[in-house]
Write an enzyme that holds these catalytic residues in place. Structure first.
Site, PDB file in Angstrom:
ATOM      1  CG  ASN A 117      -1.757   1.222   1.354  1.00  0.00           C
ATOM      2  OD1 ASN A 117      -1.802   2.051   0.439  1.00  0.00           O
ATOM      3  ND2 ASN A 117      -2.441   1.366   2.488  1.00  0.00           N
TER       4      ASN A 117
ATOM      5  CE  LYS B 284      -0.256   3.185   4.800  1.00  0.00           C
ATOM      6  NZ  LYS B 284      -0.180   3.267   6.257  1.00  0.00           N
TER       7      LYS B 284
ATOM      8  N   GLY C 212       2.591   2.282  10.841  1.00  0.00           N
ATOM      9  CA  GLY C 212       3.568   3.359  10.704  1.00  0.00           C
ATOM     10  C   GLY C 212       4.288   3.721  11.993  1.00  0.00           C
TER      11      GLY C 212
ATOM     12  CB  SER D 298       5.283  -1.852  12.125  1.00  0.00           C
ATOM     13  OG  SER D 298       4.891  -0.509  12.380  1.00  0.00           O
TER      14      SER D 298
ATOM     15  CG  HIS E 132      -5.875   1.876   5.148  1.00  0.00           C
ATOM     16  ND1 HIS E 132      -5.456   2.788   6.096  1.00  0.00           N
ATOM     17  CD2 HIS E 132      -4.856   0.990   4.989  1.00  0.00           C
ATOM     18  CE1 HIS E 132      -4.229   2.455   6.478  1.00  0.00           C
ATOM     19  NE2 HIS E 132      -3.841   1.368   5.825  1.00  0.00           N
TER      20      HIS E 132
ATOM     21  CD  GLU F 263      -3.329  -2.416   7.301  1.00  0.00           C
ATOM     22  OE1 GLU F 263      -2.222  -2.676   6.808  1.00  0.00           O
ATOM     23  OE2 GLU F 263      -3.932  -1.340   7.089  1.00  0.00           O
TER      24      GLU F 263
ATOM     25  CD  GLU G 144      -3.044   5.420   6.701  1.00  0.00           C
ATOM     26  OE1 GLU G 144      -3.040   5.463   5.459  1.00  0.00           O
ATOM     27  OE2 GLU G 144      -2.115   4.916   7.371  1.00  0.00           O
TER      28      GLU G 144
HETATM   29  P1  13P Z   1       3.106   0.316   7.725  1.00  0.00           P
HETATM   30  O1  13P Z   1       3.593  -0.982   7.119  1.00  0.00           O
HETATM   31  O2  13P Z   1       3.853   1.510   7.239  1.00  0.00           O
HETATM   32  O3  13P Z   1       2.976   0.237   9.206  1.00  0.00           O
HETATM   33  O4  13P Z   1       1.599   0.537   7.155  1.00  0.00           O
HETATM   34  C1  13P Z   1       0.685  -0.490   7.244  1.00  0.00           C
HETATM   35  C2  13P Z   1      -0.512  -0.119   6.459  1.00  0.00           C
HETATM   36  O5  13P Z   1      -1.277   0.760   6.828  1.00  0.00           O
HETATM   37  C3  13P Z   1      -0.744  -0.829   5.193  1.00  0.00           C
HETATM   38  O6  13P Z   1      -2.020  -0.576   4.713  1.00  0.00           O
END
Ligand code: 13P
Length: 252
Positions: A9, A11, A175, A215, A97, A169, A99
């Site tokens: 992803n 983003k 992150g 992560s 997601h 997740e 976010e």
């Molecule tokens: P990270 O791997 O940067 O923690 O992000 C995970 C994520 O949100 C994937 O959709």
């Protein structure tokens, strides 16, 4: 046997040309890789250029989008429809997601509409669920995740539901460099599989693929993959560098 699925992803990162270079680098690093479904999910506007690199080199890397609207067309300023994604050769779409839930007000009901629409258009939804730190500390993880899965998969047939990829997740692991332990992730993910069994049937619960995300790195991917119910990962930060993403793929 479920084929593992690793999805990157990206983003809101990488310009079109950078995305194109990244897939080329990844592909160079994984000659002959098999036994794992590889997906990259660039920002919408990068998709054509990444698609052209994939097609030029005949890479076995699939395209995913990071979101979509549930309608095919209409007065929805700023939105992108399933038909538009299909037209670009997109096969997967991340839905709900955290976010998007957190910053753009997405709800389980909206997630459900999008999941249904994706399946109706033969796109594979990667439906995201996850609890916040407060919810985890209050002992509400199971209740929160079960609710998200039930509402997100509401009114699907068992046949359709078995095509959904679910990504667990935990929000506090995204992150932060602080992943869940493989054991904690397995506990939640085996619970998700049980919920799928209750909602649908045994065939569906055995077929549905469930990823862990948060992560994930080349260093910890093997621990997650060793778990019985974990079928891959939705990778954020580590998917933006060819070295780390291809190393994750190799280890899977
Ligand atoms: P990270 O791997 O940067 O923690 O992000 C995970 C994520 O949100 C994937 O959709």
């Amino acid at each position: 046997m479920r084929t593992p699925i690793i999805a990157g992803n990206w983003k809101m990162n990488l310009l079109a040309e950078e995305g194109k270079e990244l897939v080329k680098e990844i592909w160079k690093n994984i000659p002959g890789l098999s036994g794992v479904d590889v997906v990259v999910c660039p920002p919408f506007v990068d998709i054509p250029s990444v698609a052209s690199a994939i097609n030029e080199k005949g890479m076995s890397i699939e395209l995913g989008a990071q979101n979509m609207h549930w309608e095919e067309s209409g007065a929805y300023t700023g939105e992108v429809s399933p038909l538009m994604l299909k037209d670009l050769g997109v096969k997967y779409v991340i839905i709900g997601h955290s976010e998007r839930r957190q910053f753009f007000g997405e709800t389980d009901q909206g997630v459900n509409r999008k999941v249904k629409s994706a399946l109706a258009h033969e796109l594979i939804p990667i439906m995201c669920v996850g609890e916040s730190l407060e919810e985890r500390e209050a002992g509400q993880t199971e209740e929160v995740i079960t609710g998200q899965v039930k509402r997100g998969m509401f009114e699907l047939s068992a046949e359709k539901a078995s095509n959904v990829v679910i990504a667990y997740e935990p929000i506090w692991a995204i992150g932060t460099g602080k992943s869940a332990t493989a054991e904690d992730a397995e506990k939640v993910i085996s619970g998700i599989r049980k919920t799928v069994l209750e909602l649908f049937d045994k065939g569906c619960s055995e077929k549905v693929r469930i990823q862990y995300g948060g992560s994930v790195t080349p260093e910890n991917i093997v621990d997650f993959m060793a778990m019985k119910d974990i079928d891959g990962s939705l990778v954020g930060g580590a998917s933006l560098k060819a070295d780390s993403f291809s190393e994750i793929l190799r280890r899977v």
